[in-house]
Design a protein around this motif. Structure first.
Motif, PDB file in Angstrom:
ATOM      1  N   TYR A  22      40.486  39.674  41.228  1.00 14.34           N
ATOM      2  CA  TYR A  22      40.348  38.615  42.239  1.00 14.34           C
ATOM      3  C   TYR A  22      41.301  37.460  41.921  1.00 14.34           C
ATOM      4  O   TYR A  22      41.995  36.948  42.806  1.00 14.34           O
ATOM      5  CB  TYR A  22      38.907  38.105  42.270  1.00 14.34           C
ATOM      6  N   GLU A  37      31.355  29.345  42.168  1.00 15.35           N
ATOM      7  CA  GLU A  37      31.959  29.896  43.385  1.00 15.35           C
ATOM      8  C   GLU A  37      32.749  31.162  43.097  1.00 15.35           C
ATOM      9  O   GLU A  37      32.726  32.120  43.875  1.00 15.35           O
ATOM     10  CB  GLU A  37      32.853  28.839  44.039  1.00 15.35           C
ATOM     11  N   GLN A  41      32.084  34.864  44.641  1.00 13.97           N
ATOM     12  CA  GLN A  41      33.118  35.620  45.347  1.00 13.97           C
ATOM     13  C   GLN A  41      33.334  37.001  44.739  1.00 13.97           C
ATOM     14  O   GLN A  41      33.749  37.940  45.426  1.00 13.97           O
ATOM     15  CB  GLN A  41      34.441  34.845  45.330  1.00 13.97           C
ATOM     16  N   THR A  42      33.081  37.143  43.440  1.00 11.32           N
ATOM     17  CA  THR A  42      33.348  38.406  42.747  1.00 11.32           C
ATOM     18  C   THR A  42      32.069  39.199  42.454  1.00 11.32           C
ATOM     19  O   THR A  42      32.140  40.230  41.787  1.00 11.32           O
ATOM     20  CB  THR A  42      34.085  38.138  41.418  1.00 11.32           C
TER      21      THR A  42
END
Length: 294
Positions: A22, A37, A41-42
């Motif tokens: 990512y 965050e 996201q991952t």
């Protein structure tokens, strides 16, 4: 080694790989992401991100992110016109190759200058001035560039001794003394024999100047001062070492020029007188190259 290279090569768990991929995909976009965050996201956890940062040699996410962003900004803002590894193609004309190689040289010199910090350069010159003997350690093309530096410095009466890296470095412990200076040049900074020599010198209290690539490598850890080489070439997958060789040459030329300036008039007289005495057969029919009669 750049962080981006480490992320692609070190052993990671499956969840750490997700975070690494990512980050590699988003690059500068992670600047505003908090650790929470990024974990969201991952589909991982803050603990996973911290463990990844520690594998890369950082205490936590913020220190890792700072260096990663600086590295990415460097990569994205240099060498926009020419690929430093493959600056020309098999279909390019002679004129196109000439133009691309010239552009690459200009970009290399500008990049190298941007990496030189005033205080580091000033400290390096002071160490050269203070040294009884300068011992220069390098291999391959870097050694050839070092020999030119040796010739220039010797003509000013400053002794530069080339340290061979072929097993003889084991005996350098008897030749390098505390009031000397060791100047080490290596693009990768991961040559075992040079690192061994640096370790010997450090143990004896010898001052060390390291000229090497950006990022983390073992050799730069031994430097009292580190001067950075333009760092955009791969180690092996390239046509030639055009960038790192031009960058090293510029750094050595700058060190010589700054040392020369310390006693400008005296050094100028030495240089001219030595050339007059040793190059008596040289002449030119071109006015621009002719010396005055005085």
């Amino acid at each position: 080694m750049f962080i981006i290279q480490k992320l692609e090569t070190i052993h990671l768990s499956s969840s750490q790989k997700e975070v690494a991929q990512y980050i590699l995909d988003k690059k500068l976009e992670i600047e505003k992401l908090t650790i929470q965050e990024l974990a969201h996201q991952t589909y991982t956890s803050p603990a996973t991100i911290i463990r990844l940062a520690k594998k890369l040699g950082y205490e936590g996410y913020e220190s890792f992110k700072k260096d990663f962003l600086e590295e990415q900004k460097y990569i994205l803002t240099h060498f926009n016109h020419i690929d430093p590894n493959f600056p020309f193609t098999k279909n390019d004309t002679i004129q196109t190759i000439s133009s691309k190689m010239t552009t690459l040289s200009k970009e290399t010199l500008d990049d190298t200058l941007s990496l030189l910090k005033h205080d580091d350069l000033q400290k390096a010159v002071a160490l050269l001035q203070k040294a009884n003997i300068i011992h220069l350690s390098a291999i391959s093309y870097s050694l050839l560039l070092g020999q030119t530096f040796q010739l220039n410095m010797n003509r000013l009466g400053k002794m530069v001794h080339i340290c061979p890296i072929n097993g003889e470095e084991l005996f350098m412990d008897n030749l390098i003394h505390e009031d000397d200076c060791l100047l080490m040049v290596s693009y990768s900074g991961q040559i075992d024999s040079m690192i061994h020599l640096a370790r010997l010198a450090k143990r004896k209290g010898v001052s060390i100047i390291v000229i090497t690539s950006l990022g983390d490598n073992d050799l730069r850890k031994y430097g009292d001062v580190v001067l950075n080489i333009s760092t955009r070439e791969k180690l092996y997958s390239k046509i030639g070492g055009f960038v790192n060789e031009n960058s090293i040459k510029l750094i050595l030329d700058i060190l010589y020029a700054c040392y020369f300036e310390l006693n400008y008039d005296d050094n100028l007289n030495k240089r001219i007188n030595i050339s007059k005495e040793s190059e008596t057969t040289r002449f030119s029919s071109l006015d621009i190259m002719k010396e005055s009669e005085s």
